[in-house]
Write a protein that holds these residues in place. Sequence first.
Motif, short mmCIF file in Angstrom:
data_model
loop_
_atom_site.label_atom_id
_atom_site.label_comp_id
_atom_site.label_asym_id
_atom_site.label_seq_id
_atom_site.Cartn_x
_atom_site.Cartn_y
_atom_site.Cartn_z
N GLY A 75 -12.52 6.96 -29.90
CA GLY A 75 -11.52 7.26 -30.91
C GLY A 75 -10.51 8.27 -30.39
N PRO A 76 -10.25 9.34 -31.14
CA PRO A 76 -9.28 10.33 -30.67
C PRO A 76 -9.82 11.26 -29.60
N ASN A 77 -11.11 11.20 -29.33
CA ASN A 77 -11.73 12.08 -28.34
C ASN A 77 -11.75 11.38 -26.98
N ASN A 78 -11.39 12.11 -25.95
CA ASN A 78 -11.40 11.54 -24.61
C ASN A 78 -11.51 12.62 -23.58
N ARG A 132 -11.01 16.10 -31.13
CA ARG A 132 -10.57 16.17 -32.51
C ARG A 132 -11.45 17.16 -33.27
N LEU A 133 -10.85 18.27 -33.72
CA LEU A 133 -11.58 19.29 -34.46
C LEU A 133 -11.59 19.02 -35.95
N LEU A 134 -10.44 18.64 -36.50
CA LEU A 134 -10.31 18.32 -37.91
C LEU A 134 -9.52 17.04 -38.04
N GLY A 135 -9.91 16.17 -38.96
CA GLY A 135 -9.19 14.92 -39.08
C GLY A 135 -9.37 14.31 -40.44
N MET A 152 -10.75 19.96 -45.61
CA MET A 152 -10.20 21.18 -45.04
C MET A 152 -8.85 20.92 -44.40
N ALA A 153 -8.71 19.76 -43.76
CA ALA A 153 -7.49 19.47 -43.01
C ALA A 153 -6.48 18.70 -43.83
N ARG A 154 -6.83 18.42 -45.11
CA ARG A 154 -6.00 17.56 -45.96
C ARG A 154 -5.76 16.24 -45.22
N SER A 155 -4.52 15.81 -45.10
CA SER A 155 -4.24 14.57 -44.38
C SER A 155 -3.92 14.82 -42.92
N GLY A 156 -3.97 16.07 -42.49
CA GLY A 156 -3.56 16.41 -41.13
C GLY A 156 -4.70 16.32 -40.14
N THR A 157 -4.38 16.56 -38.89
CA THR A 157 -5.36 16.56 -37.81
C THR A 157 -5.16 17.81 -36.96
N TYR A 205 -1.61 20.57 -34.02
CA TYR A 205 -1.80 20.24 -35.43
C TYR A 205 -0.70 19.28 -35.88
N GLY A 206 -1.08 18.27 -36.65
CA GLY A 206 -0.11 17.33 -37.21
C GLY A 206 -0.43 17.01 -38.64
N ASP A 207 0.60 17.04 -39.49
CA ASP A 207 0.42 16.73 -40.90
C ASP A 207 1.70 16.08 -41.40
N GLY A 208 1.70 14.75 -41.52
CA GLY A 208 2.90 14.05 -41.95
C GLY A 208 4.04 14.27 -40.97
N PRO A 209 5.20 14.74 -41.46
CA PRO A 209 6.34 14.92 -40.56
C PRO A 209 6.27 16.20 -39.73
#
Length: 697
Positions: free
Chosen positions: A490-493, A554-557, A564-569, A604-608
């Motif tokens: 997945g997002p981990n590599n 990936r710490l939060l997703g 905790m992360a809402r829709s963000g990562t 960190y990413g959350d929407g825009p």
Amino acid sequence: MISTFSRHAVGAAAFSFIALSAHAQTATTADAVVPAPSLKEVTVTGNPLGASELIAPTETLQGNTLMLRSRSTLGETLDGVPGVSSSYFGPNASRPIIRGQDGDRIRILQNGGSAPDASALSYDHAVPVDALVTDRIEVLRGPSALQYGGSAVGGVVNVIDNRIPTEPINGFGGRADLGYATGSQERSGGVVLEGGNDRYALHVDAFDRKSDDVRVPIDLECAKPGSPGLARRICNSQNSAHGGAVGGTLFFDRGWIGASASSYRSDYGTVAEDEVTIGMKSDRYALEGEWRPGGFFSSVHAKFGHTDYGHTEFEGGSPGTTFANMSNDLRIEARHQKIGGVEGMIGFTSETGRFSADGEEAFAPHSRTRANALFLHEELATSWGRLSFGARTEQVKVESLGYPDDLSITRFATGERSFNPHSAAFGALVNLTPQWQLTSNLAYTERAPKDYELFANGPHVATAAWEVGDASLEKERSIGFDLGAQWKNGPNNARVNAYVTRFRNYIGLNASGVQRDGEGEVVTDPAAAGTLAEYVYGGVRARFTGIEASGNLRLLGNEGFAAMARSGTLDLQWRGDLVRATNTDTGEPLPRISPVRVGAALAYGDGPWTARFGFDRYSAQHRVPADGTRETGGYTLWNAALAYRMKVTGATLTWYARLDNITNKLAYSATSILTTTVYPAAPLPGRSLKVGLRASF
């Protein structure tokens, strides 16, 4: 964000493969994980057959990732990619160093074809490319680069700009960039426009970049007229560059043909001397096409380029030494159908170049170089992975013409040397599980000496030496081995590569113990002023070993801690590398080798919105030869980035801010000749905030 790219046929690339995720490939401090609007499908240099799994260790910078980490030079743009550092001759001139190797052991390509200039000849000569109008930059490391010849023994950097579109463009689109940086008061802008239909495509681009002297955390002396005698700036580090291109392609049922014309102009200060500037120009004309005849050969791809490069070194406004390089390059590749499960391609390249240097500081003669080569690449797909084999044979002729413009200058030898380098490489990829892969590459490579390595004899200001070539040099021979492992879930590599390269005749400059004056006469008085140490090109046995690693966690997703992360990562990106280079004849380290480097960042990413905060740690470099080469101390550079993306009437606007060297740390590059020689060292840039806007439509 993890971006997945699927393959399409891009004829401009000599090798192609499926791009990996932005995190896995480009986890460096300047990266911010900025969402890109509907990235088009691409292929990138690495595998000539477009295989979706990569044997060769490869990195790709493109889109918003490239936008956020771009600098004014190619070397600084790539510095920090695992295994890649920069030759850093101040902020205006640097080439990539890959696995400790630089100069003519690193091949810089433009759209998969040769891109001649004079940057490998001297550290103060810039590479005439700009990231403002570049689509992506690809870095191929290690043994698998042999298809591009012995000059790619360390690796390949391929700069791709789509100036000759290789696929139809339905409609009209492009991008525009604006940026400002406080550290050098840099003002930059670029625009790329493309349009067409199923039968034709057009491309136009232009850029402009201007900057003043770069700020640093320490007072430096400066004798440049109009500048303060002491200031916290790198003296004579200003730069002005502009250029552009126009290109187009016609498509037909069984292929396509296209052409482009591009221009690059630059006027920049050389930081080794307070009143010396370089005025550079490079004009390139390219023709490229592909024919798909069917039958045994499924496609034939050809490209031809003509480059007219030149620059003049001005001393206080008066023209001094002038360098010129006029060259032609041709590359033809024919891909064949499978033969008993084996598919592959054969190819031919021809390159001719006419080099000249005129003036008091011309340390190399006028010369002519001609190189022709045949190469092949074959692959066998199996149930457990893939095997590959490549081979190349060349014919190289290097001719010294002396100094024909002034027959009274007789220090340059004349004559011709011929070489027949041969190279071969083997590669394997094993799929252990759906998450784990192992790769290995083994290559034997030969490189013909360059014209300056054979025939140089003069003062070279950039190295503060009187350089002397050796017309009896033999081919440089090396054996390289690379072993890699990759895990992805997945997002981990995570990826790790270990390598060793042994040279039988590693060509470099070696101190002779002789001092010469400005006219080249031997000086025996140890108290004499204004002398230059003599360095002679010669071959030694050498060994390069190292390891590179990078990954994403990936710490939060959107699962587990989603509340905790809402829709963000939130991702932890990490990287590290080390290289050891040794002259095995003497047991001493080779000079200008990057120290151990480690780095990490939270993305960190959350929407825009996206944000990034991280560091790069450079260890001290005490492994230097006992020839006066300076050691360098360790340092840590902290960086941060913030970006916001929005839609406005059919366009996507990306606003961003990047803060480099947050603590204003005084740091010196261990890979810069300015740091390691008699010149006053030029520090790395101090704290700088860059703000910018990209509009994509």
